[in-house]
Scaffold this motif. Structure first.
Motif, PDB file in Angstrom:
ATOM      1  N   ILE A 371      -5.109   8.712  17.136  1.00  0.00           N
ATOM      2  CA  ILE A 371      -5.539  10.102  16.931  1.00  0.00           C
ATOM      3  C   ILE A 371      -5.410  10.894  18.222  1.00  0.00           C
ATOM      4  O   ILE A 371      -4.895  12.021  18.244  1.00  0.00           O
ATOM      5  CB  ILE A 371      -6.986  10.135  16.398  1.00  0.00           C
ATOM      6  CG1 ILE A 371      -7.036   9.562  14.969  1.00  0.00           C
ATOM      7  CG2 ILE A 371      -7.534  11.558  16.415  1.00  0.00           C
ATOM      8  CD1 ILE A 371      -8.437   9.347  14.447  1.00  0.00           C
ATOM      9  N   GLU A 372      -5.864  10.312  19.332  1.00  0.00           N
ATOM     10  CA  GLU A 372      -5.807  11.018  20.613  1.00  0.00           C
ATOM     11  C   GLU A 372      -4.373  11.153  21.116  1.00  0.00           C
ATOM     12  O   GLU A 372      -4.038  12.148  21.771  1.00  0.00           O
ATOM     13  CB  GLU A 372      -6.676  10.282  21.636  1.00  0.00           C
ATOM     14  CG  GLU A 372      -8.168  10.351  21.321  1.00  0.00           C
ATOM     15  CD  GLU A 372      -9.012   9.615  22.332  1.00  0.00           C
ATOM     16  OE1 GLU A 372      -8.428   8.916  23.200  1.00  0.00           O
ATOM     17  OE2 GLU A 372     -10.255   9.722  22.265  1.00  0.00           O
ATOM     18  N   LYS A 373      -3.530  10.183  20.819  1.00  0.00           N
ATOM     19  CA  LYS A 373      -2.128  10.291  21.215  1.00  0.00           C
ATOM     20  C   LYS A 373      -1.460  11.500  20.575  1.00  0.00           C
ATOM     21  O   LYS A 373      -0.536  12.093  21.144  1.00  0.00           O
ATOM     22  CB  LYS A 373      -1.362   9.017  20.824  1.00  0.00           C
ATOM     23  CG  LYS A 373      -1.631   7.818  21.702  1.00  0.00           C
ATOM     24  CD  LYS A 373      -0.826   6.620  21.207  1.00  0.00           C
ATOM     25  CE  LYS A 373      -1.115   5.374  22.038  1.00  0.00           C
ATOM     26  NZ  LYS A 373      -0.373   4.195  21.521  1.00  0.00           N
ATOM     27  N   ASN A 374      -1.917  11.852  19.380  1.00  0.00           N
ATOM     28  CA  ASN A 374      -1.318  12.958  18.638  1.00  0.00           C
ATOM     29  C   ASN A 374      -2.140  14.238  18.745  1.00  0.00           C
ATOM     30  O   ASN A 374      -2.063  15.115  17.874  1.00  0.00           O
ATOM     31  CB  ASN A 374      -1.140  12.553  17.173  1.00  0.00           C
ATOM     32  CG  ASN A 374      -0.050  11.530  16.980  1.00  0.00           C
ATOM     33  OD1 ASN A 374       1.129  11.856  16.918  1.00  0.00           O
ATOM     34  ND2 ASN A 374      -0.452  10.253  16.899  1.00  0.00           N
ATOM     35  N   GLU A 375      -2.947  14.339  19.806  1.00  0.00           N
ATOM     36  CA  GLU A 375      -3.667  15.561  20.168  1.00  0.00           C
ATOM     37  C   GLU A 375      -4.771  15.939  19.179  1.00  0.00           C
ATOM     38  O   GLU A 375      -5.185  17.093  19.108  1.00  0.00           O
ATOM     39  CB  GLU A 375      -2.699  16.742  20.336  1.00  0.00           C
ATOM     40  CG  GLU A 375      -1.621  16.503  21.386  1.00  0.00           C
ATOM     41  CD  GLU A 375      -0.717  17.705  21.568  1.00  0.00           C
ATOM     42  OE1 GLU A 375      -1.238  18.824  21.756  1.00  0.00           O
ATOM     43  OE2 GLU A 375       0.512  17.529  21.492  1.00  0.00           O
ATOM     44  N   GLY A 376      -5.215  14.970  18.413  1.00  0.00           N
ATOM     45  CA  GLY A 376      -6.383  15.205  17.575  1.00  0.00           C
ATOM     46  C   GLY A 376      -7.613  14.615  18.236  1.00  0.00           C
ATOM     47  O   GLY A 376      -7.548  14.036  19.314  1.00  0.00           O
ATOM     48  N   TYR A 377      -8.754  14.757  17.581  1.00  0.00           N
ATOM     49  CA  TYR A 377      -9.957  14.129  18.121  1.00  0.00           C
ATOM     50  C   TYR A 377     -10.830  13.678  16.967  1.00  0.00           C
ATOM     51  O   TYR A 377     -10.793  14.229  15.857  1.00  0.00           O
ATOM     52  CB  TYR A 377     -10.729  15.087  19.038  1.00  0.00           C
ATOM     53  CG  TYR A 377     -11.536  16.144  18.318  1.00  0.00           C
ATOM     54  CD1 TYR A 377     -12.882  15.940  18.015  1.00  0.00           C
ATOM     55  CD2 TYR A 377     -10.956  17.351  17.941  1.00  0.00           C
ATOM     56  CE1 TYR A 377     -13.622  16.911  17.352  1.00  0.00           C
ATOM     57  CE2 TYR A 377     -11.688  18.326  17.285  1.00  0.00           C
ATOM     58  CZ  TYR A 377     -13.024  18.090  17.001  1.00  0.00           C
ATOM     59  OH  TYR A 377     -13.750  19.039  16.339  1.00  0.00           O
ATOM     60  N   VAL A 378     -11.597  12.611  17.219  1.00  0.00           N
ATOM     61  CA  VAL A 378     -12.510  12.075  16.223  1.00  0.00           C
ATOM     62  C   VAL A 378     -13.772  12.913  16.232  1.00  0.00           C
ATOM     63  O   VAL A 378     -14.501  12.938  17.226  1.00  0.00           O
ATOM     64  CB  VAL A 378     -12.830  10.596  16.505  1.00  0.00           C
ATOM     65  CG1 VAL A 378     -13.865  10.079  15.504  1.00  0.00           C
ATOM     66  CG2 VAL A 378     -11.569   9.757  16.445  1.00  0.00           C
ATOM     67  N   ASN A 379     -14.020  13.593  15.124  1.00  0.00           N
ATOM     68  CA  ASN A 379     -15.228  14.396  15.036  1.00  0.00           C
ATOM     69  C   ASN A 379     -16.450  13.528  14.810  1.00  0.00           C
ATOM     70  O   ASN A 379     -17.512  13.766  15.385  1.00  0.00           O
ATOM     71  CB  ASN A 379     -15.090  15.427  13.916  1.00  0.00           C
ATOM     72  CG  ASN A 379     -16.308  16.309  13.789  1.00  0.00           C
ATOM     73  OD1 ASN A 379     -17.174  16.070  12.949  1.00  0.00           O
ATOM     74  ND2 ASN A 379     -16.396  17.330  14.647  1.00  0.00           N
ATOM     75  N   LYS A 380     -16.290  12.493  13.978  1.00  0.00           N
ATOM     76  CA  LYS A 380     -17.430  11.594  13.734  1.00  0.00           C
ATOM     77  C   LYS A 380     -16.949  10.339  13.013  1.00  0.00           C
ATOM     78  O   LYS A 380     -15.890  10.320  12.380  1.00  0.00           O
ATOM     79  CB  LYS A 380     -18.508  12.281  12.906  1.00  0.00           C
ATOM     80  CG  LYS A 380     -18.073  12.652  11.484  1.00  0.00           C
ATOM     81  CD  LYS A 380     -19.187  13.360  10.736  1.00  0.00           C
ATOM     82  CE  LYS A 380     -19.482  14.711  11.348  1.00  0.00           C
ATOM     83  NZ  LYS A 380     -20.485  15.479  10.576  1.00  0.00           N
ATOM     84  N   PHE A 381     -17.739   9.282  13.178  1.00  0.00           N
ATOM     85  CA  PHE A 381     -17.587   8.069  12.397  1.00  0.00           C
ATOM     86  C   PHE A 381     -18.676   8.083  11.327  1.00  0.00           C
ATOM     87  O   PHE A 381     -19.858   8.230  11.638  1.00  0.00           O
ATOM     88  CB  PHE A 381     -17.733   6.822  13.263  1.00  0.00           C
ATOM     89  CG  PHE A 381     -16.682   6.711  14.339  1.00  0.00           C
ATOM     90  CD1 PHE A 381     -15.361   6.427  14.029  1.00  0.00           C
ATOM     91  CD2 PHE A 381     -17.018   6.880  15.676  1.00  0.00           C
ATOM     92  CE1 PHE A 381     -14.397   6.322  15.014  1.00  0.00           C
ATOM     93  CE2 PHE A 381     -16.065   6.775  16.672  1.00  0.00           C
ATOM     94  CZ  PHE A 381     -14.744   6.500  16.336  1.00  0.00           C
ATOM     95  N   ILE A 382     -18.267   7.917  10.099  1.00  0.00           N
ATOM     96  CA  ILE A 382     -19.221   7.922   8.987  1.00  0.00           C
ATOM     97  C   ILE A 382     -19.163   6.542   8.346  1.00  0.00           C
ATOM     98  O   ILE A 382     -18.350   6.278   7.442  1.00  0.00           O
ATOM     99  CB  ILE A 382     -18.872   9.008   7.946  1.00  0.00           C
ATOM    100  CG1 ILE A 382     -18.648  10.353   8.630  1.00  0.00           C
ATOM    101  CG2 ILE A 382     -19.982   9.124   6.897  1.00  0.00           C
ATOM    102  CD1 ILE A 382     -18.102  11.424   7.712  1.00  0.00           C
ATOM    103  N   GLY A 383     -20.011   5.650   8.841  1.00  0.00           N
ATOM    104  CA  GLY A 383     -19.931   4.270   8.373  1.00  0.00           C
ATOM    105  C   GLY A 383     -18.617   3.667   8.791  1.00  0.00           C
ATOM    106  O   GLY A 383     -18.346   3.486   9.982  1.00  0.00           O
ATOM    107  N   ASP A 384     -17.750   3.337   7.820  1.00  0.00           N
ATOM    108  CA  ASP A 384     -16.432   2.803   8.116  1.00  0.00           C
ATOM    109  C   ASP A 384     -15.347   3.875   8.026  1.00  0.00           C
ATOM    110  O   ASP A 384     -14.153   3.566   8.084  1.00  0.00           O
ATOM    111  CB  ASP A 384     -16.099   1.661   7.160  1.00  0.00           C
ATOM    112  CG  ASP A 384     -16.101   2.137   5.711  1.00  0.00           C
ATOM    113  OD1 ASP A 384     -17.047   2.845   5.328  1.00  0.00           O
ATOM    114  OD2 ASP A 384     -15.149   1.815   4.973  1.00  0.00           O
ATOM    115  N   ALA A 385     -15.746   5.137   7.843  1.00  0.00           N
ATOM    116  CA  ALA A 385     -14.793   6.239   7.705  1.00  0.00           C
ATOM    117  C   ALA A 385     -14.653   7.005   9.020  1.00  0.00           C
ATOM    118  O   ALA A 385     -15.537   6.981   9.886  1.00  0.00           O
ATOM    119  CB  ALA A 385     -15.240   7.186   6.598  1.00  0.00           C
TER     120      ALA A 385
END
Length: 522
Positions: A371-385
């Motif tokens: 995700i970070e390689k493609n200039e996105g970012y993780v907004n949150k982890f929701i359990g396993d999602a």
């Protein structure tokens, strides 16, 4: 401001020489008595009309003045640029900082050159009196006054530079960065101060004393007196002691300040593991303790910042810290990627908590990297999602392309992860849904607890699309809106599936599925 600068630089040198000449002329009887005073009266009339002497006494100052004007031209241009709100060159700043020292040194050079040449001319004109010590006394007197000229020029010009020109030319500060290569250290300034207030007046007074005591005449030279007079050795001893004390005082100031300067540069390079030891009971000790407290505070803040960067994407962390933490957000057009492990609940029931946590951490690490390689970012982890965002608040061009490229790379990472699992371990799979649209990005929560997140129909739709991936039998689904936002190069990786009902929406949504290899599309 330019006129004041010219007046300060050129006027200071002229004034120092004028003061020296005036003082020497007024106190000449203290140094020239008896036969020497008669000699001086005889040659004064002829010297005032001697063109060669006038030339030898003045040409050096014209050359020095031309050099000073040339040296300070960048500063004058910098002052004009500052007046017009234009950028000031680094050369102008550097010349302004080194200007006082150059002014003092060049004026001293002009004074000493004129002194030696004038003394040579006077010796030639004196004829038989040239060997009677007259030139020796006058030369020593004029050379000694050169110390005063240098110190006067430096300290006066340095004061005006600090008081007026540096704040005007460099209102943002940053003078210290010029010190390493061009600085005139505290120790050097203190030694120069010792020359001007200790050595110089002592020499002048001592020469006057010798004249009064010995009534200097043609048979007694200064060099003969120095090594016979007891006071000479006393003065030499006292001057040496005062020089040593000045040196020690300079080191007392310079050593801790230099240590703190080195530590400050480390902090500037984000190395906060520094501590300075200043064993002083004065303001330097207070400064050292305050510096250590500041370094400790910065170290703690950097640790918190680093920890915060593990809870959220470091780029989002910096974005949050630079903006106000108020409730609310801003509308944005972005792409949402939602992915979820399939069968994770049943897998958790069949595995130990330690194995589940280990698997999730490994899985999240691989997915986050893509995700970070493609200039996105993780907004949150929701359990396993995972909820990933492309295009806000970090602006990204072609965010739909970035999201699809990331999704294909995540599937590849999942395959590599399964290859590393033991034969007795269950293989895992995931579903991915991508949707593009308007959403709200900002701080959600209460006045006491905030969460930086994205909300809106776009987020919900991406989640619903991912939920359909299992029933449809495709691992990577995207909506028609996202497909139309893709570049032609990436659209070939996608194939239309048809319209499907989306839970919570009245109208059906056209969906596409995508694969890493376009040749696999039937």
């Amino acid at each position: 401001m330019k006129f004041l600068y010219i007046l300060t630089q050129l006027g200071t040198g002229f004034l120092s020489c004028l003061l020296a000449l005036g003082f020497i002329s007024a106190t000449l009887p203290l140094f020239l008595t008896g036969e020497y005073l008669v000699i001086n009266e005889k040659i004064t009339k002829s010297l005032s009309q001697d063109a060669i002497l006038i030339f030898t006494s003045s040409w050096a100052f014209f050359v020095i003045t031309a050099f000073q004007i040339s040296y300070h031209l960048p500063v004058l241009r910098g002052l004009e640029a500052r007046r017009l709100d234009k950028p000031v060159s680094e050369l102008a700043k550097k010349r302004l900082i080194t200007g006082p020292f150059i002014l003092g040194l060049s004026t001293l050079l002009g004074w000493e050159i004129s002194t030696f040449l004038s003394n040579w001319r006077i010796t030639v004109l004196l004829g038989e009196y040239g060997n009677k010590g007259f030139s020796e006394i006058t030369l020593s007197l004029y050379v000694t006054w050169g110390l005063f000229i240098f110190a006067f020029c430096f300290f006066v010009a340095d004061y005006f530079s600090r008081r007026y020109f540096l704040p005007y030319l460099m209102p943002e500060g940053g003078v210290g960065r010029f010190f390493r290569d061009n600085g005139f250290s505290i120790l050097k300034k203190l030694i120069l101060y010792w020359f001007s207030i200790s050595l110089f007046p002592t020499l002048v007074i001592y020469i006057a004393y010798l004249n009064a005591k010995y009534n200097l005449n043609s048979t007694l030279r200064l060099t003969d007196i120095f090594f016979k007079d007891t006071l000479f050795f006393m003065i030499l001893l006292l001057l040496s002691l005062s020089f040593i004390l000045s040196w020690i005082l300079g080191k007392v100031f310079q050593t801790p300040l230099k240590t703190m300067a080195i530590a400050a540069r480390k902090i500037q390079n984000r190395d906060y593991n520094v501590e300075v030891l200043v064993h002083s009971s004065d303001e330097l000790g207070v400064l050292g303790d305050s510096f250590n407290e500041m370094a400790l505070d910065l170290r703690d803040k950097e640790k918190m910042k680093s920890s915060f960067g593990k809870l959220v994407d470091p780029r989002i962390r910096d974005y949050i810290l630079k903006n106000d933490l108020n409730l609310g957000g801003q509308l944005a057009y972005a792409t949402i990627l939602f992915c979820d492990l399939r069968g994770f609940t049943s897998l958790s029931e069949r595995s130990s908590p330690e194995a589940v946590v280990s698997l999730l951490n490994e899985y999240f690490t691989l997915m986050t990297e893509e995700i970070e390689k493609n200039e996105g970012y993780v907004n949150k982890f929701i359990g396993d999602a995972i909820l990933a965002v492309f295009g806000t608040p970090l602006l990204v061009e072609n965010h739909a392309d970035k999201a699809l490229t990331c999704a294909l790379a995540m599937e590849g990472a999942m395959q590599r992860l399964n290859l590393t699992r033991h034969l007795d371990q269950e293989k895992i799979s995931m579903g991915i849904g991508i949707h593009t649209g308007n959403l709200l990005c900002g701080n959600i929560g209460s006045n006491h607890r905030l969460e930086f997140t994205v909300i809106g129909d776009t987020v919900n739709t991406a989640s619903r699309v991912e939920g359909l991936s299992k029933s449809i039998g495709k691992s990577l689904l995207l909506t028609d809106v996202t497909f139309k936002a893709l570049s032609p190069e990436l659209q070939k990786y996608c194939q239309k599936l048809g319209s499907y009902p989306i839970r919570g929406k009245e109208s059906e949504q056209i969906l596409y599925f995508a694969v890493a290899n376009p040749h696999l599309i039937p």
